[in-house]
Design an enzyme around this catalytic site. Sequence first.
Site, PDB file in Angstrom:
ATOM      1  N   CYS A   2       0.867  -1.184   0.000  1.00 41.21           N
ATOM      2  CA  CYS A   2       0.000   0.000   0.000  1.00 41.21           C
ATOM      3  C   CYS A   2       0.897   1.225   0.000  1.00 41.21           C
ATOM      4  CB  CYS A   2      -0.852   0.053   1.262  1.00 41.21           C
ATOM      5  SG  CYS A   2      -1.866  -1.397   1.505  1.00 41.21           S
ATOM      6  N   ARG A  28       1.302   1.689  -5.960  1.00 38.94           N
ATOM      7  CA  ARG A  28       1.495   0.772  -4.837  1.00 38.94           C
ATOM      8  C   ARG A  28       0.183   0.091  -4.415  1.00 38.94           C
ATOM      9  NH1 ARG A  28       6.170   0.915  -2.071  1.00 38.94           N
ATOM     10  NH2 ARG A  28       5.075  -0.089  -0.358  1.00 38.94           N
ATOM     11  N   TRP A  75      -3.975  -1.649  -1.221  1.00 34.34           N
ATOM     12  CA  TRP A  75      -4.060  -2.896  -1.984  1.00 34.34           C
ATOM     13  C   TRP A  75      -4.410  -3.932  -0.944  1.00 34.34           C
ATOM     14  CZ3 TRP A  75      -4.137  -3.990  -7.008  1.00 34.34           C
ATOM     15  CH2 TRP A  75      -3.940  -5.318  -7.417  1.00 34.34           C
ATOM     16  N   ASN A 101       1.223   0.232   5.958  1.00 36.30           N
ATOM     17  CA  ASN A 101       1.575  -0.624   4.837  1.00 36.30           C
ATOM     18  C   ASN A 101       2.316  -1.820   5.406  1.00 36.30           C
ATOM     19  OD1 ASN A 101       2.488  -1.719   2.363  1.00 36.30           O
ATOM     20  ND2 ASN A 101       4.380  -0.533   2.533  1.00 36.30           N
ATOM     21  N   GLY A 102       1.859  -3.026   5.056  1.00 33.48           N
ATOM     22  CA  GLY A 102       2.533  -4.223   5.560  1.00 33.48           C
ATOM     23  C   GLY A 102       1.505  -5.245   6.002  1.00 33.48           C
ATOM     24  N   GLU A 481       7.768 -21.656 -18.196  1.00 32.74           N
ATOM     25  CA  GLU A 481       7.664 -20.257 -17.786  1.00 32.74           C
ATOM     26  C   GLU A 481       8.804 -19.424 -18.389  1.00 32.74           C
ATOM     27  OE1 GLU A 481       5.510 -18.413 -16.788  1.00 32.74           O
ATOM     28  OE2 GLU A 481       6.506 -16.698 -15.896  1.00 32.74           O
ATOM     29  N   LYS A 485       8.245 -16.234 -20.978  1.00 31.81           N
ATOM     30  CA  LYS A 485       8.787 -14.891 -20.709  1.00 31.81           C
ATOM     31  C   LYS A 485       9.606 -14.402 -21.894  1.00 31.81           C
ATOM     32  CE  LYS A 485       6.817 -13.844 -17.938  1.00 31.81           C
ATOM     33  NZ  LYS A 485       5.982 -14.429 -16.924  1.00 31.81           N
ATOM     34  N   GLU A 488       7.338 -13.484 -24.781  1.00 30.78           N
ATOM     35  CA  GLU A 488       6.457 -12.360 -24.496  1.00 30.78           C
ATOM     36  C   GLU A 488       7.197 -11.023 -24.471  1.00 30.78           C
ATOM     37  OE1 GLU A 488       5.051 -12.636 -20.502  1.00 30.78           O
ATOM     38  OE2 GLU A 488       3.338 -11.340 -20.854  1.00 30.78           O
ATOM     39  N   HIS A 504      11.065 -36.782 -29.062  1.00 26.24           N
ATOM     40  CA  HIS A 504       9.960 -37.310 -29.872  1.00 26.24           C
ATOM     41  C   HIS A 504       9.503 -36.282 -30.908  1.00 26.24           C
ATOM     42  CE1 HIS A 504       9.765 -40.831 -27.325  1.00 26.24           C
ATOM     43  NE2 HIS A 504       9.788 -40.033 -26.281  1.00 26.24           N
ATOM     44  N   LYS A 604      -2.276  -6.090 -19.401  1.00 19.80           N
ATOM     45  CA  LYS A 604      -2.607  -6.663 -18.103  1.00 19.80           C
ATOM     46  C   LYS A 604      -4.110  -6.493 -17.872  1.00 19.80           C
ATOM     47  CE  LYS A 604       0.149  -7.942 -14.623  1.00 19.80           C
ATOM     48  NZ  LYS A 604       1.120  -8.990 -14.862  1.00 19.80           N
TER      49      LYS A 604
HETATM   50  C1  F6R Z   1       2.740 -13.664 -18.656  1.00 20.64           C
HETATM   51  C2  F6R Z   1       1.476 -13.107 -18.177  1.00 20.64           C
HETATM   52  C3  F6R Z   1       0.237 -13.786 -18.585  1.00 20.64           C
HETATM   53  C4  F6R Z   1      -0.692 -14.003 -17.376  1.00 20.64           C
HETATM   54  C5  F6R Z   1      -2.046 -14.570 -17.821  1.00 20.64           C
HETATM   55  C6  F6R Z   1      -2.928 -14.887 -16.658  1.00 20.64           C
HETATM   56  O1  F6R Z   1       3.831 -12.926 -18.211  1.00 20.64           O
HETATM   57  O2  F6R Z   1       1.441 -12.131 -17.473  1.00 20.64           O
HETATM   58  O3  F6R Z   1       0.480 -15.002 -19.216  1.00 20.64           O
HETATM   59  O4  F6R Z   1      -0.060 -14.891 -16.513  1.00 20.64           O
HETATM   60  O5  F6R Z   1      -2.670 -13.632 -18.645  1.00 20.64           O
HETATM   61  O6  F6R Z   1      -3.210 -13.758 -15.891  1.00 20.64           O
HETATM   62  P1  F6R Z   1      -3.842 -13.882 -14.460  1.00 20.64           P
HETATM   63  O7  F6R Z   1      -2.884 -14.575 -13.601  1.00 20.64           O
HETATM   64  O8  F6R Z   1      -4.105 -12.463 -14.041  1.00 20.64           O
HETATM   65  O9  F6R Z   1      -5.112 -14.659 -14.609  1.00 20.64           O
END
Ligand code: F6R
Length: 609
Positions: A2, A28, A75, A101-102, A481, A485, A488, A504, A604
């Site tokens: 926060c 934050r 948050w 915050n914490g 993963e 990354k 992406e 295979h 996002k």
């Molecule tokens: C990769 C990334 C995406 C999310 C995916 C799921 O770096 O950010 O692959 O992991 O869109 O998002 P959440 O976890 O918010 O459902």
Amino acid sequence: MCGIFGCILRNREAAPIIHAALKRLEYRGYDSVGELTIHKGRFYIKKDQGKIDEVHRVHNLDDLPGNIGIGHTRWATHGAPLEVNAHPHVDCRGSIAVVHNGIIENFAELKLELESRGHVFKSRTDTEIIAHLIEENSKVDSSLGLVKATLEAVKKLEGSYSIAVVSTHEPSKIVCARHESPLVIGINEDAIYCASDIPAFLHLTNRVVTVEDGELVVISRKGFEISKIADSSVVTRKPKLIEWTPEMAVKQGYPHFMLKEIYEQPACLRNTLRLQEHYLDLMATFLDRAREVFLVACGTSYHACLAASYMFSKLAFLATYPVIASEFPEQHGKSVNIDSTILAVSQSGETADTLASVNCARERAATVLGLTNAIGSTLTRVSRVYIGQQSGPEIGVAATKTFTSQLSVLSQLALRLAKKRGKVSQDEMDYLAENLEMLPDTVETIIQDQEEKVKEIAKKYKSAKTFFFLGRGSSAATAYEGSLKLMEIAYVPSIAYPAGESKHGPISLVEPGFPVVFVCPRDGTHKTLVGNIMEMKARGASVIAVIEKDDEEIKKLADDYIEVPKGIPEVLSPIPYVIPLQLLAYHMAVERGHNPDTPRNLAKSVTVK
Ligand code: F6R
């Protein structure tokens, strides 16, 4: 995570300054906001759920009298993002107010104690206990001023905090304290500020004092005084001049949010160790009773589910099915029923495919459990039980800190379940719990010791056309993963496979110089993985291995290697072993001239502008 803020001004109203500071701290946390000013010995408070602009539109955050005040942007960790849970929180008499915050780990015990002595709580937050503890101290000894009463209160707190406290009885001071949550003081001629982060006041002053863990600060019109919480000894510290631009300050000097968030992982992992145990217990009980368990998620969260399926199997002997959310309704929609349990994992709690799977499961009367970073999100509203992973907002589009936090929570859940089912000995439990506790430090060591090495590797392979990522066991999830990354963020086409499956078909892609990243903890998969490395070497691949420190066998085979400290238990290995892969994706992006914070074609689910 926060944002807290406080200010004492000469001849100026505090409210617009607090409002502007909170706006600058919005990265934050942004699910609720609150402001308090003191005028003529009275508190004036405005607070509500919602983003700052929304709350300002309804309440006018600039319109509060007085030139001293505190503010908070939240948050949620304990208690949903509702008006009643927004900070500041006050004591029974409404004369002591706190922003925080914490995470206070022992808040449930302290709350019970305080309630038994007649204190009445309004919110479900951990923060409110601080106001009541200070009130209690002043009641027991009325000669204690705000400073001493706060000092005695924070001595009882376990967990992390940075706080700012005000009282109507001493209306010209703010008392702050810090333990494992950031706190800075800003100073100029006619004002003094305290905040979680420098950006809150950088437009007003660049003279900054950093408060250290275990310190208490009293700010007043005369200036600031720092002392140690443990023995009240006085600390002398001069302000430093900060040369950051506001943009750099928001990223705390890091060039990108992604890197900042990679570096935040030790702190985030520590937060996951402060989860309320009864939520883990409750969720473990549901998992224990389930006839079948699906772990449902998208992208990075799906990779956490994949790793978790190994943890549940190895520790608790529970078979779970990790499923990509966009496939779940097609793949399992018809067979799910009242005996099925769906553990949905979503950082944002708002990802459409994950929620569609959850809806599909609910329609068929299955039990829905949730793991998310966003308390108050749709996932928390539709889950029978949910756990907040407490990573703070993730501003970088690439999920990094939220992945390792998810893994930490899921491993704790697997441990709980194992205990419930009597599947691990006490010694093994203790060993794993100790190692979980040590992981934040391990991750810190990896970031600090290996970043330069990773940078060199990124330079060397920056023009590669394709990458392979391979691992066995739960390291297959780590490989997936790492590959995601890289695609992406650095736009390098990349393929991940369980190493045993690579022969295979995919192996036919390999030609001299083809980069293959192997995730190689020294666990039960090590021997066979060495065989896979040899297969790749035989075809001229350039092997980049993430290895346990001093793994001479793989060092001899690999073209490049990155070392992770020794002795990580097998089920926990995805947490430290993914760190070099996150750094690799980040530095590859930078080397290739891309901004890791703004990958194309992606957004996002929850963002702050
Ligand atoms: C990769 C990334 C995406 C999310 C995916 C799921 O770096 O950010 O692959 O992991 O869109 O998002 P959440 O976890 O918010 O459902």
